[in-house]
Write an enzyme that holds these catalytic residues in place. Structure first.
Site, PDB file in Angstrom:
ATOM      1  N   ARG A 104       0.831  -1.208   0.000  1.00 45.71           N
ATOM      2  CA  ARG A 104       0.000   0.000   0.000  1.00 45.71           C
ATOM      3  C   ARG A 104       0.862   1.254   0.000  1.00 45.71           C
ATOM      4  O   ARG A 104       1.906   1.314   0.626  1.00 45.71           O
ATOM      5  CB  ARG A 104      -0.894   0.019   1.240  1.00 45.71           C
ATOM      6  CG  ARG A 104      -1.748   1.273   1.340  1.00 45.71           C
ATOM      7  CD  ARG A 104      -2.681   1.246   2.524  1.00 45.71           C
ATOM      8  NE  ARG A 104      -1.970   1.448   3.773  1.00 45.71           N
ATOM      9  CZ  ARG A 104      -2.556   1.477   4.972  1.00 45.71           C
ATOM     10  NH1 ARG A 104      -3.862   1.306   5.077  1.00 45.71           N
ATOM     11  NH2 ARG A 104      -1.854   1.670   6.056  1.00 45.71           N
ATOM     12  N   CYS A 106       0.089   5.465   0.710  1.00 41.58           N
ATOM     13  CA  CYS A 106      -0.910   6.418   1.184  1.00 41.58           C
ATOM     14  C   CYS A 106      -0.295   7.799   1.080  1.00 41.58           C
ATOM     15  O   CYS A 106       0.776   8.046   1.650  1.00 41.58           O
ATOM     16  CB  CYS A 106      -1.308   6.103   2.628  1.00 41.58           C
ATOM     17  SG  CYS A 106      -2.583   7.220   3.264  1.00 41.58           S
TER      18      CYS A 106
END
Length: 126
Positions: A104, A106
């Protein structure tokens, strides 16, 4: 090389520009960023946790249309308006994935379409 195939579902918001909800090519699914728009009402909550949940519901509706589930997600990108919301966003996000979690990124952004607080896109393998 396999031809690309557009994926569309009415269970996620219709694209608001010249792009597809997702593209499948060579066994990979690439979703466009999903805003937290309720596809039934066209409305968007003002709460960051509700927005995170709706964005993920939209992503998973697209994946379902492609014939896969969250276990096939290998990478997510989460765009957020305010990094101070990260703990609240993370709390919702972790309910949608199980170990082994996808990779991920972000990032905080200056502004998102429709002044959303969150936008999420994923890459998945079929």
């Amino acid at each position: 090389m396999q031809m690309k195939k557009a994926i569309f579902t009415q269970e996620a918001p219709v694209a608001i520009g010249p792009y597809s909800q997702a593209i499948e090519v060579n066994g990979m699914i690439y979703t466009s960023g999903q805003l937290p728009i309720n596809p039934t009402t066209g409305e968007m909550s003002k709460d960051v946790e509700e927005q995170t949940e709706q964005s993920l519901k939209n992503v998973f509706a697209i994946l379902k249309e492609a014939g896969i589930d969250s276990s096939k997600v290998i990478k997510t990108t989460v765009f957020i308006k305010d990094m101070n919301d990260f703990p609240r966003i993370n709390k919702v996000y972790e309910r949608f994935f199980t170990e082994s979690y996808p990779a991920r990124s972000c990032v905080e952004v200056a502004r998102l379409p429709k002044d959303a607080l969150v936008e999420i896109e994923v890459v998945a393998v079929k």
